[in-house]
Design a protein around this motif. Structure first.
Motif, PDB file in Angstrom:
ATOM      1  N   TRP A  12       0.791  -1.233   0.000  1.00 44.24           N
ATOM      2  CA  TRP A  12       0.000   0.000   0.000  1.00 44.24           C
ATOM      3  C   TRP A  12       0.825   1.286   0.000  1.00 44.24           C
ATOM      4  N   SER A  13       2.134   1.209   0.027  1.00 42.82           N
ATOM      5  CA  SER A  13       3.016   2.385  -0.087  1.00 42.82           C
ATOM      6  C   SER A  13       2.493   3.582   0.713  1.00 42.82           C
ATOM      7  N   PRO A  14       2.480   3.498   2.048  1.00 43.44           N
ATOM      8  CA  PRO A  14       1.877   4.568   2.867  1.00 43.44           C
ATOM      9  C   PRO A  14       2.523   5.939   2.659  1.00 43.44           C
ATOM     10  N   TYR A  15       3.830   5.993   2.401  1.00 45.67           N
ATOM     11  CA  TYR A  15       4.477   7.283   2.185  1.00 45.67           C
ATOM     12  C   TYR A  15       3.984   7.939   0.897  1.00 45.67           C
ATOM     13  N   PHE A  16       3.820   7.126  -0.129  1.00 47.90           N
ATOM     14  CA  PHE A  16       3.296   7.647  -1.389  1.00 47.90           C
ATOM     15  C   PHE A  16       1.855   8.111  -1.219  1.00 47.90           C
ATOM     16  N   LEU A  17       1.084   7.386  -0.406  1.00 44.31           N
ATOM     17  CA  LEU A  17      -0.297   7.783  -0.128  1.00 44.31           C
ATOM     18  C   LEU A  17      -0.335   9.147   0.553  1.00 44.31           C
ATOM     19  N   VAL A  19       1.864  11.532   0.263  1.00 47.27           N
ATOM     20  CA  VAL A  19       2.197  12.526  -0.764  1.00 47.27           C
ATOM     21  C   VAL A  19       0.975  12.840  -1.624  1.00 47.27           C
ATOM     22  N   MET A  20       0.217  11.823  -2.013  1.00 55.16           N
ATOM     23  CA  MET A  20      -0.981  12.025  -2.827  1.00 55.16           C
ATOM     24  C   MET A  20      -2.023  12.851  -2.073  1.00 55.16           C
ATOM     25  N   ILE A  21      -2.177  12.584  -0.778  1.00 55.72           N
ATOM     26  CA  ILE A  21      -3.125  13.342   0.041  1.00 55.72           C
ATOM     27  C   ILE A  21      -2.693  14.800   0.146  1.00 55.72           C
ATOM     28  N   LEU A  22      -1.396  15.033   0.334  1.00 58.55           N
ATOM     29  CA  LEU A  22      -0.879  16.400   0.438  1.00 58.55           C
ATOM     30  C   LEU A  22      -1.069  17.172  -0.871  1.00 58.55           C
ATOM     31  N   ILE A  23      -0.843  16.506  -2.002  1.00 56.68           N
ATOM     32  CA  ILE A  23      -1.054  17.157  -3.303  1.00 56.68           C
ATOM     33  C   ILE A  23      -2.525  17.528  -3.481  1.00 56.68           C
ATOM     34  N   THR A  24      -3.420  16.632  -3.069  1.00 57.61           N
ATOM     35  CA  THR A  24      -4.856  16.913  -3.169  1.00 57.61           C
ATOM     36  C   THR A  24      -5.248  18.085  -2.273  1.00 57.61           C
ATOM     37  N   ILE A  56      -5.681  11.613  -9.248  1.00 57.37           N
ATOM     38  CA  ILE A  56      -4.856  11.269  -8.083  1.00 57.37           C
ATOM     39  C   ILE A  56      -5.128   9.832  -7.645  1.00 57.37           C
ATOM     40  N   VAL A  57      -6.394   9.431  -7.660  1.00 64.32           N
ATOM     41  CA  VAL A  57      -6.751   8.054  -7.289  1.00 64.32           C
ATOM     42  C   VAL A  57      -6.118   7.066  -8.279  1.00 64.32           C
TER      43      VAL A  57
END
Length: 300
Positions: A12-17, A19-24, A56-57
């Protein structure tokens, strides 16, 4: 064998998740509280917001979900990942960003001339399809797949090439239009033709082409790109056949077929989008002409 053995971080790559949340969050701050800082900014429609969130999803599914791990185990999953990353994410992203924000991004002293060059339709087509095809040359692929720096670099380069490729078709900047009407249709067909040789080479190959899916040590080295080293060192792995029920050649051929099918679906959807846009503009133009024809002449 269950994919759960690779652990939560690999799946699930939590760090990448994060980053995606921060970009959103940054996106919604820019189009919300910070919008007043941009000249000529207008409210962003719900449709555009949904398109951006969808991009993003889709990006997270491709690079952060178990699809990313599967892409290092099965070639068919890798090609599905590539299709999402380069054929689905960029158009959603382009359509999800409002015109005034695109202007703020593009109209910079360094960025604008680069965009002018790389979004030229001919250059954009050759760049994306050329880099994508080069990446899937076995010698290049096997080298890149086992080196985290080169893998990140080539993935980023192809992603930007995909953005450049989609931009002439979908951007909404009036002063940046380079394709209209039938030219857009021709552009999509040309794009499909240029990607076909790479897919055909994979589909009609008579032997497995990639060591990272056939040789156990090369495969484990490739897995190290998405599985933490401490987790990978504790696993007793012999090769991709532990997880993939398909023979290597059939899995490879399936990957080429899936890439082509997803490409045709996406391009067909974009063609329909372009057609309905054109039809709406023509209808609006006809309505304006009718109003002019039936409007009373001014009394002299």
């Amino acid at each position: 064998m269950s994919f759960g053995i690779f652990g939560f971080r690999a799946l699930w790559s939590p760090y990448f998740l994060v980053v995606m949340i921060l970009i959103t969050l940054l996106y919604f701050l820019i189009i919300g509280p910070w919008r007043s800082k941009f000249s000529e900014s207008t409210p962003v429609s719900t449709k555009q917001k949904l398109l951006f969130i969808s991009s993003i999803v889709a990006l997270y599914i491709s690079k952060g979900s178990p699809v990313d791990l599967l892409g290092h185990i099965m070639f068919s999953a890798h090609m599905t990942q590539m299709a999402i990353l380069y054929l689905v994410v960029p158009p959603l992203l382009i359509l999800g960003i409002p015109v005034w924000l695109w202007k703020a991004i593009i109209y910079r002293p360094v960025i604008k001339p680069l965009m002018k060059v790389f979004t030229n339709p001919i250059i954009a087509l050759i760049l994306f399809n050329g880099v994508f095809s080069l990446y899937h040359v076995p010698l290049v692929f096997d080298f890149v797949k086992t080196d985290p720096v080169y893998h990140a670099a080539i993935t980023t380069i192809i992603f930007f090439a995909a953005l450049f490729m989609w931009f002439p078709l979908l951007n909404t900047l009036p002063e940046w239009k380079s394709l209209t009407g039938i030219k857009k249709v021709g552009y999509i067909f040309a794009d499909g033709v240029l990607l076909t040789p790479a897919c055909a080479l994979i589909i009609f190959a008579t032997d497995p082409m990639y060591a990272t899916y056939s040789e156990p040590q090369a495969w484990i080295n490739a897995l190290a790109l998405c599985v933490p080293a401490d987790m990978l060192s504790g696993l007793n792995l012999t090769g991709p056949e532990m997880f993939n029920t398909l023979p290597l050649l059939e899995d490879q051929q399936l990957g080429g077929v899936l890439m082509k099918i997803i490409q045709e679906i996406v391009y067909g959807t974009i063609l329909a989008y372009i057609f309905f846009q054109w039809a709406r503009k023509e209808r609006q133009k006809d309505e304006i002409d009718m109003k002019k024809d039936f409007s009373p002449e001014p009394v002299k």
